[in-house]
Design a protein around this motif. Structure first.
Motif, PDB file in Angstrom:
ATOM      1  N   PHE B  84    -146.095 -24.755 -26.820  1.00  0.00           N
ATOM      2  CA  PHE B  84    -145.863 -25.053 -28.029  1.00  0.00           C
ATOM      3  C   PHE B  84    -144.728 -23.582 -29.241  1.00  0.00           C
ATOM      4  O   PHE B  84    -144.356 -22.714 -28.746  1.00  0.00           O
ATOM      5  CB  PHE B  84    -147.141 -25.022 -29.337  1.00  0.00           C
ATOM      6  CG  PHE B  84    -147.687 -23.772 -29.314  1.00  0.00           C
ATOM      7  CD1 PHE B  84    -148.594 -23.700 -28.304  1.00  0.00           C
ATOM      8  CD2 PHE B  84    -147.988 -23.682 -30.725  1.00  0.00           C
ATOM      9  CE1 PHE B  84    -149.512 -22.751 -28.418  1.00  0.00           C
ATOM     10  CE2 PHE B  84    -148.632 -21.867 -30.248  1.00  0.00           C
ATOM     11  CZ  PHE B  84    -149.513 -21.849 -29.845  1.00  0.00           C
ATOM     12  N   TRP B 147    -156.769 -28.709 -38.708  1.00  0.00           N
ATOM     13  CA  TRP B 147    -155.031 -28.518 -38.616  1.00  0.00           C
ATOM     14  C   TRP B 147    -155.431 -29.078 -37.001  1.00  0.00           C
ATOM     15  O   TRP B 147    -154.262 -29.951 -36.224  1.00  0.00           O
ATOM     16  CB  TRP B 147    -154.449 -28.508 -39.167  1.00  0.00           C
ATOM     17  CG  TRP B 147    -153.709 -28.791 -40.922  1.00  0.00           C
ATOM     18  CD1 TRP B 147    -155.383 -28.455 -41.959  1.00  0.00           C
ATOM     19  CD2 TRP B 147    -153.443 -29.620 -41.833  1.00  0.00           C
ATOM     20  NE1 TRP B 147    -155.384 -29.065 -42.507  1.00  0.00           N
ATOM     21  CE2 TRP B 147    -153.812 -29.612 -42.839  1.00  0.00           C
ATOM     22  CE3 TRP B 147    -151.646 -30.544 -41.342  1.00  0.00           C
ATOM     23  CZ2 TRP B 147    -153.369 -30.463 -44.118  1.00  0.00           C
ATOM     24  CZ3 TRP B 147    -151.889 -31.603 -42.249  1.00  0.00           C
ATOM     25  CH2 TRP B 147    -152.202 -31.310 -43.877  1.00  0.00           C
ATOM     26  N   LYS B 150    -156.392 -32.345 -35.848  1.00  0.00           N
ATOM     27  CA  LYS B 150    -156.484 -33.291 -36.016  1.00  0.00           C
ATOM     28  C   LYS B 150    -155.547 -34.581 -35.174  1.00  0.00           C
ATOM     29  O   LYS B 150    -155.130 -35.888 -35.106  1.00  0.00           O
ATOM     30  CB  LYS B 150    -155.142 -33.120 -37.802  1.00  0.00           C
ATOM     31  CG  LYS B 150    -156.108 -33.274 -38.724  1.00  0.00           C
ATOM     32  CD  LYS B 150    -155.570 -33.012 -39.994  1.00  0.00           C
ATOM     33  CE  LYS B 150    -155.753 -31.803 -41.079  1.00  0.00           C
ATOM     34  NZ  LYS B 150    -157.251 -32.872 -41.895  1.00  0.00           N
ATOM     35  N   GLN B 151    -154.888 -34.699 -34.167  1.00  0.00           N
ATOM     36  CA  GLN B 151    -153.820 -34.567 -33.407  1.00  0.00           C
ATOM     37  C   GLN B 151    -153.747 -34.039 -31.906  1.00  0.00           C
ATOM     38  O   GLN B 151    -153.991 -33.057 -31.798  1.00  0.00           O
ATOM     39  CB  GLN B 151    -152.261 -35.227 -33.945  1.00  0.00           C
ATOM     40  CG  GLN B 151    -151.809 -33.659 -34.168  1.00  0.00           C
ATOM     41  CD  GLN B 151    -151.695 -32.698 -35.275  1.00  0.00           C
ATOM     42  OE1 GLN B 151    -152.350 -33.815 -37.230  1.00  0.00           O
ATOM     43  NE2 GLN B 151    -152.421 -31.823 -35.840  1.00  0.00           N
ATOM     44  N   SER B 152    -153.154 -34.317 -31.266  1.00  0.00           N
ATOM     45  CA  SER B 152    -152.626 -33.899 -29.597  1.00  0.00           C
ATOM     46  C   SER B 152    -152.253 -32.571 -30.043  1.00  0.00           C
ATOM     47  O   SER B 152    -151.874 -32.126 -28.690  1.00  0.00           O
ATOM     48  CB  SER B 152    -152.326 -34.876 -29.102  1.00  0.00           C
ATOM     49  OG  SER B 152    -150.900 -35.289 -29.083  1.00  0.00           O
ATOM     50  N   GLN B 153    -150.889 -33.283 -30.755  1.00  0.00           N
ATOM     51  CA  GLN B 153    -150.342 -31.769 -30.705  1.00  0.00           C
ATOM     52  C   GLN B 153    -150.393 -30.529 -31.270  1.00  0.00           C
ATOM     53  O   GLN B 153    -150.727 -31.064 -32.711  1.00  0.00           O
ATOM     54  CB  GLN B 153    -148.437 -32.293 -30.508  1.00  0.00           C
ATOM     55  CG  GLN B 153    -148.340 -33.270 -29.634  1.00  0.00           C
ATOM     56  CD  GLN B 153    -148.108 -33.046 -28.376  1.00  0.00           C
ATOM     57  OE1 GLN B 153    -147.121 -31.516 -28.486  1.00  0.00           O
ATOM     58  NE2 GLN B 153    -148.638 -33.339 -27.460  1.00  0.00           N
ATOM     59  N   TRP B 154    -150.480 -29.270 -31.198  1.00  0.00           N
ATOM     60  CA  TRP B 154    -151.205 -29.290 -32.311  1.00  0.00           C
ATOM     61  C   TRP B 154    -150.150 -27.890 -32.995  1.00  0.00           C
ATOM     62  O   TRP B 154    -150.737 -27.210 -33.491  1.00  0.00           O
ATOM     63  CB  TRP B 154    -151.295 -26.935 -31.062  1.00  0.00           C
ATOM     64  CG  TRP B 154    -152.123 -27.773 -30.256  1.00  0.00           C
ATOM     65  CD1 TRP B 154    -153.656 -28.812 -30.150  1.00  0.00           C
ATOM     66  CD2 TRP B 154    -152.229 -27.312 -29.165  1.00  0.00           C
ATOM     67  NE1 TRP B 154    -153.686 -28.185 -28.507  1.00  0.00           N
ATOM     68  CE2 TRP B 154    -152.995 -27.597 -27.294  1.00  0.00           C
ATOM     69  CE3 TRP B 154    -151.393 -25.874 -28.031  1.00  0.00           C
ATOM     70  CZ2 TRP B 154    -153.384 -27.087 -26.404  1.00  0.00           C
ATOM     71  CZ3 TRP B 154    -151.830 -25.184 -26.743  1.00  0.00           C
ATOM     72  CH2 TRP B 154    -152.862 -25.654 -26.143  1.00  0.00           C
ATOM     73  N   ALA B 155    -148.782 -27.953 -32.945  1.00  0.00           N
ATOM     74  CA  ALA B 155    -147.570 -27.461 -33.891  1.00  0.00           C
ATOM     75  C   ALA B 155    -148.200 -27.124 -35.617  1.00  0.00           C
ATOM     76  O   ALA B 155    -148.175 -26.541 -36.467  1.00  0.00           O
ATOM     77  CB  ALA B 155    -146.342 -28.813 -33.757  1.00  0.00           C
ATOM     78  N   LEU B 156    -149.353 -28.623 -36.069  1.00  0.00           N
ATOM     79  CA  LEU B 156    -149.906 -28.821 -37.179  1.00  0.00           C
ATOM     80  C   LEU B 156    -150.453 -27.139 -37.944  1.00  0.00           C
ATOM     81  O   LEU B 156    -150.893 -25.946 -38.675  1.00  0.00           O
ATOM     82  CB  LEU B 156    -150.057 -29.570 -38.354  1.00  0.00           C
ATOM     83  CG  LEU B 156    -148.489 -30.401 -38.627  1.00  0.00           C
ATOM     84  CD1 LEU B 156    -149.105 -32.161 -39.112  1.00  0.00           C
ATOM     85  CD2 LEU B 156    -147.184 -29.943 -39.013  1.00  0.00           C
ATOM     86  N   CYS B 159    -148.556 -24.275 -37.942  1.00  0.00           N
ATOM     87  CA  CYS B 159    -147.247 -23.170 -38.290  1.00  0.00           C
ATOM     88  C   CYS B 159    -147.500 -23.154 -39.914  1.00  0.00           C
ATOM     89  O   CYS B 159    -146.422 -23.589 -40.190  1.00  0.00           O
ATOM     90  CB  CYS B 159    -146.255 -24.762 -38.351  1.00  0.00           C
ATOM     91  SG  CYS B 159    -145.915 -24.501 -36.200  1.00  0.00           S
TER      92      CYS B 159
END
Lengths: 269, 269
Positions: B84, B147, B150-156, B159
């Motif tokens: 990521f 955060w 909250k979703q499949s992608q860890w970005a938030l 970041c």
């Protein structure tokens, strides 16, 4: 900044986004005082990327699919947008071809509306969020599904060199209702995507608000709003992009972004 | 560039990573000709981030867990590293405190060795990969799990502003065997992570090779190699980071990176 109503160019020279955003009223006044007939015509082949973002954030699934009559179309909405990052090596302009990497077996396109931030935004409300948007452009969120599927995180499938062509220009926010635009993609003369932003799960205003709770967004940062699903015939006929293909993302009022796909240097096209 | 053997500073002024990398022999020769006693002592409180990456890539799961005797420790190895991106707003230095955001309920630390790229690298082989590494530093890959989930992608979750303190300095690659380092994290006086890079699934050489097939890596780009799991007692006693906490990432030969966590401006500490 050519707009949909004309194809003459008033060249203001290279200007950073925050400066343009701050001086927009003066620039508009200058445009109105200028006789378009005295200006050169736009040569689209000279256009470069309209912005060099520090950070590009992209949404995954953000358009609702088709549901039968009587079914609540919001029933499957996720609670939060799925967000990933495209890195600086991916950024390109409307005339930059995209190399199909030798190691990428399943390169695909995604036609998206990209939001360009105009002012620093931190923890802004949904109601205020659109006032931080400088304008809109188009993104082909080129993605290699073979690398995207190798792991849980999508970064590698999304971040091959050149995989984020942007353009053809930025249309200023006052000219656009971002929730009432038809996003289309044309591949080999066939319309493969056609869906209105009225069917997005998360509005531009919500997305800017949501992301600004995490990152302080800077002028020139780009948030891409996700792609609609392909139409059923295009889904059924899935064929990875190959050298020689061209894909056009088009949105009424925002323009056309046509990207050519080519072989790596030294390989036959 | 202070090293483990001394704490005097030969100030070369601000220099971009590729220049330092190209001139390393000359700089070493200069260091050897200089009497350390004539040089000022290092004041660690003056150190800033040792590099400003264009791109920071981070690995998820990359250390094997403990397995009972007789079990193949590689049995659960994934085929590819999970990668990521941390964005530019996250970058900080060894003296920058990290704000615990008001909206982040479950802020956690990850102690990692970060690889600094020294030369442009595209599709490099595993055998050649380490020759593209300028050196190593430490990263606390600060992450808000609320955060992140909250979703499949860890970005938030990864970041938030300031969530990537780097430092304390870069140790040049020739002084380091990246597969034989003990990574430790100390929180509130307790060692909560302690594991050797000998137990990583993907070596630094493999990771540089693998990522360079996708991105053209530029000098100054950073690849962080993932964190070992917390020790069982620390896992059992999980407590989100709070204002007033301090976390030290330490790796013999690379130094200590201590990060203080603070409340947002205007809120009580």
């Amino acid at each position: 900044m050519p707009g949909p109503s004309g194809d003459h160019v008033l060249d203001l020279g290279p200007r950073p986004v925050p400066e343009l955003f701050a001086e927009l009223d003066g620039i508009r006044s200058l445009v109105q005082r200028t006789d378009a007939a005295t200006l050169p015509r736009l040569d689209p082949s000279t256009l470069q990327a309209p912005v060099a973002p520090r950070t590009m954030l992209c949404l995954g699934y953000n358009y609702r699919g088709h549901v039968p009559d009587g079914v609540d179309p919001t029933a499957d909405d996720p609670a939060s947008p799925d967000v990933f990052v495209k890195t600086a090596n991916t950024f390109g302009g409307p005339n930059d071809p995209v190399v199909i990497p030798a190691v990428a077996d399943d390169v695909d396109y995604e036609g998206e509306i990209a939001v360009v931030i105009g002012r620093r935004a931190h923890a802004v409300s949904v109601d205020d969020a659109l006032s931080y948007v400088a304008g809109y452009t188009l993104l082909n969120d080129v993605s290699d599904r073979s690398w995207q599927r190798k792991q849980s995180q999508w970064a590698l499938g999304k971040c091959f060199d050149g995989f984020a062509p942007l353009g053809p220009w930025i249309v200023t926010a006052d000219e656009v209702d971002p929730q009432n635009l038809l996003v289309e993609v044309v591949r080999d003369g066939e319309v493969t995507v056609s869906q209105s932003t009225a069917t997005t799960i998360f509005s531009v205003a919500f997305v800017v608000h949501h992301l600004s709770q995490v990152l302080t967004l800077e002028p020139g940062d780009v948030i891409s709003t996700g792609t609609p699903q392909k139409l059923p015939a295009a889904q059924a006929a899935h064929r990875p992009l190959a050298p020689g293909d061209a894909v056009t993302v088009r949105v009424g009022g925002l323009g056309d972004l046509t990207t050519r796909f080519i072989a790596p240097p030294g390989e036959p096209a």
